[in-house]
Design a protein around this motif. Sequence first.
Motif, short mmCIF file in Angstrom:
data_model
loop_
_atom_site.label_atom_id
_atom_site.label_comp_id
_atom_site.label_asym_id
_atom_site.label_seq_id
_atom_site.Cartn_x
_atom_site.Cartn_y
_atom_site.Cartn_z
N GLU A 89 5.62 -6.08 7.84
CA GLU A 89 4.21 -6.21 8.23
C GLU A 89 3.49 -7.21 7.34
N VAL A 133 -3.87 -8.14 -4.45
CA VAL A 133 -3.27 -9.46 -4.25
C VAL A 133 -3.70 -10.31 -5.44
N VAL A 179 2.71 -15.12 11.48
CA VAL A 179 1.85 -15.26 12.65
C VAL A 179 0.95 -16.50 12.52
N LYS A 189 -5.05 -9.79 1.61
CA LYS A 189 -6.09 -9.19 0.78
C LYS A 189 -6.66 -7.94 1.47
N ARG A 190 -6.75 -8.00 2.81
CA ARG A 190 -7.30 -6.86 3.54
C ARG A 190 -6.37 -5.66 3.57
N VAL A 191 -5.06 -5.93 3.67
CA VAL A 191 -4.14 -4.80 3.90
C VAL A 191 -3.36 -4.37 2.66
N GLY A 216 -5.09 -19.97 4.00
CA GLY A 216 -6.25 -19.15 3.63
C GLY A 216 -6.34 -17.89 4.47
N GLU A 217 -6.11 -18.04 5.80
CA GLU A 217 -6.21 -16.86 6.67
C GLU A 217 -5.10 -15.86 6.37
N ARG A 247 0.84 -1.20 0.00
CA ARG A 247 0.00 0.00 0.00
C ARG A 247 0.87 1.25 0.00
N PHE A 283 -3.73 -14.14 -6.69
CA PHE A 283 -3.51 -15.57 -6.40
C PHE A 283 -3.03 -16.25 -7.68
N LEU A 294 -3.69 -15.40 3.43
CA LEU A 294 -4.05 -14.74 2.16
C LEU A 294 -5.16 -13.70 2.39
N MET A 295 -6.14 -14.03 3.23
CA MET A 295 -7.18 -13.06 3.53
C MET A 295 -6.60 -11.83 4.23
N GLN A 349 4.57 -10.72 8.15
CA GLN A 349 4.00 -11.20 9.42
C GLN A 349 2.64 -11.86 9.22
N GLU A 350 1.94 -11.49 8.14
CA GLU A 350 0.67 -12.16 7.87
C GLU A 350 0.90 -13.68 7.70
#
Lengths: 310, 310
Positions: free
Chosen positions: B211, B267, B218, B261-263, B254-255, B202, B269, B257-258, B214-215
Amino acid sequence: MPASYAYLGPEGTFTEVALRTLPETATRELVPMVSVPAALDAVRNGEAEAAFVPIENSVEGGITTTLDELVAGRPLMIYREVLLSITFALLVRPGTKLSEIKTVTAHPAAQPQVRNWLRNNLPEVLWESAASNADGARLVQEGRYDAAFAGEFAAAKYGLEALETEIHDAENAQTRFVLVGRPARPAAPTGADKTSVVIWQRDDHPGALLELLQEFAVRGVNLMLLQSRPTGEGIGNYCFAIDAEGHISDRRVGEALMGLKRVCPEVRFLGSYPRAEVDPKDVRAPRAGTSDGEFSAASDWLARCQDGRF
Amino acid sequence: MPASYAYLGPEGTFTEVALRTLPETATRELVPMVSVPAALDAVRNGEAEAAFVPIENSVEGGITTTLDELVAGRPLMIYREVLLSITFALLVRPGTKLSEIKTVTAHPAAQPQVRNWLRNNLPEVLWESAASNADGARLVQEGRYDAAFAGEFAAAKYGLEALETEIHDAENAQTRFVLVGRPARPAAPTGADKTSVVIWQRDDHPGALLELLQEFAVRGVNLMLLQSRPTGEGIGNYCFAIDAEGHISDRRVGEALMGLKRVCPEVRFLGSYPRAEVDPKDVRAPRAGTSDGEFSAASDWLARCQDGRF
């Protein structure tokens, strides 16, 4: 369910004053208890609907008795919080002059807040601790001490007068109280909520706590309190009481809690409830990418990728 | 759907050898194309079912032409990957002796792999680049050069013989190829899968890439490739091609990637597919707390907390 609230007594303490700020107390019987464990046990065994106890002090930090009671034993849930500014009055029998005061009393927790005032105004005075500030006032009434530090509201109750008010060494000294009940569905989010949780570390390695905190950070969840407590299983074994901004029904908070649940040996949910005395300008919009709508959109996108529709 | 696979030609290159290791090629027509973009366009416009192109080289890194083609234009999806060890043979017309070689040719990408061998064995030789290794072999057949570096398999095709084989400066030099098709539901997980994705930042601030990574971290998702590519929107603007361990249907993947996708502003795939030539001992169990079962258990726990059943 009995319509009574237990609280940390005796009557006439800051705890009672904080409790009476809750409108629902008008229709409840308020029952003073001798200790925090006693108040919480009254809830656990069904004698009281809820218990009202101090949990955090802006001068001293987390109130460990309360934290330790919530961490162990049968699960309880926080429903409300109340913030109370703590300023002391010096209560004396009517007519007593400052120069006549040779002995003062108060609960030991008052001492750090009045120490400077005493040094400047009554350097020679003798301090003795009381079981509570209200009890100190009672002992002044009975003539055992010349003066007591307590809330100004205690003066009338014990036939005393306030020789001095607004005594507080730290600016903005506040105590946070919580209303604790048996687990039930948390109230709906208000938009300015707080979620309390206790987490246990699986093992202690460099960065272990950082990894746990990243569960919040990566989902844009801000922390408002982090208080470590020994687990009682030997030196170096800690659990952490955490207050996070947001409500368990916020997607970002829920996902962070699930992340902790997966990687911690134990997680105890302590409740989601409205933040007390929150200034609307302190309520920030969720960080970009962490609103419920963005969570839903990402979930839809993932489903499309999994289906090959992109 | 036409039962043909386009691939980076010409015939007789490492790409064709790698492609023929896929059993499904037995029932497909294999069509050499002049370039990676031409091969991928054949898929995009429906002329070919899939395209087979190199994407990563263990000596040189990511193959930027291929990455840039997958990052832009109509979305495509990776279905398979093939790893091929790259060793060169020195091909000559039958009877040529090493001492008679004055000129050699090959595709420029061969040069870093044969440089040391040339310095030690043919220090005075003249190098000229060819359009492909196969084309170099053809030019030797026609007498334009004395020798060509190419795969040993090219010798028979061009009536040449291998004077030397197993030439490779770097041990374990490998090229990774991918079979690319139009988006569809990815094949079911095999237990040793890889997920490819391209993410855009972004904004560029200290820690911005950290950051994003870390997606993955984590949620216990291991990264296998991180390749930055300029977005073409000015210096400092990058997107990142990422290969992650696991399948898009794994909850942890999946989590992650989501979360991206949010931040991220975008994205893309690129597919989930079986890892090539994976040694079973390299397939690690998911890190504690990140298995699908643990995700489900955490989700059940959250629902109980939200309901007050704990």
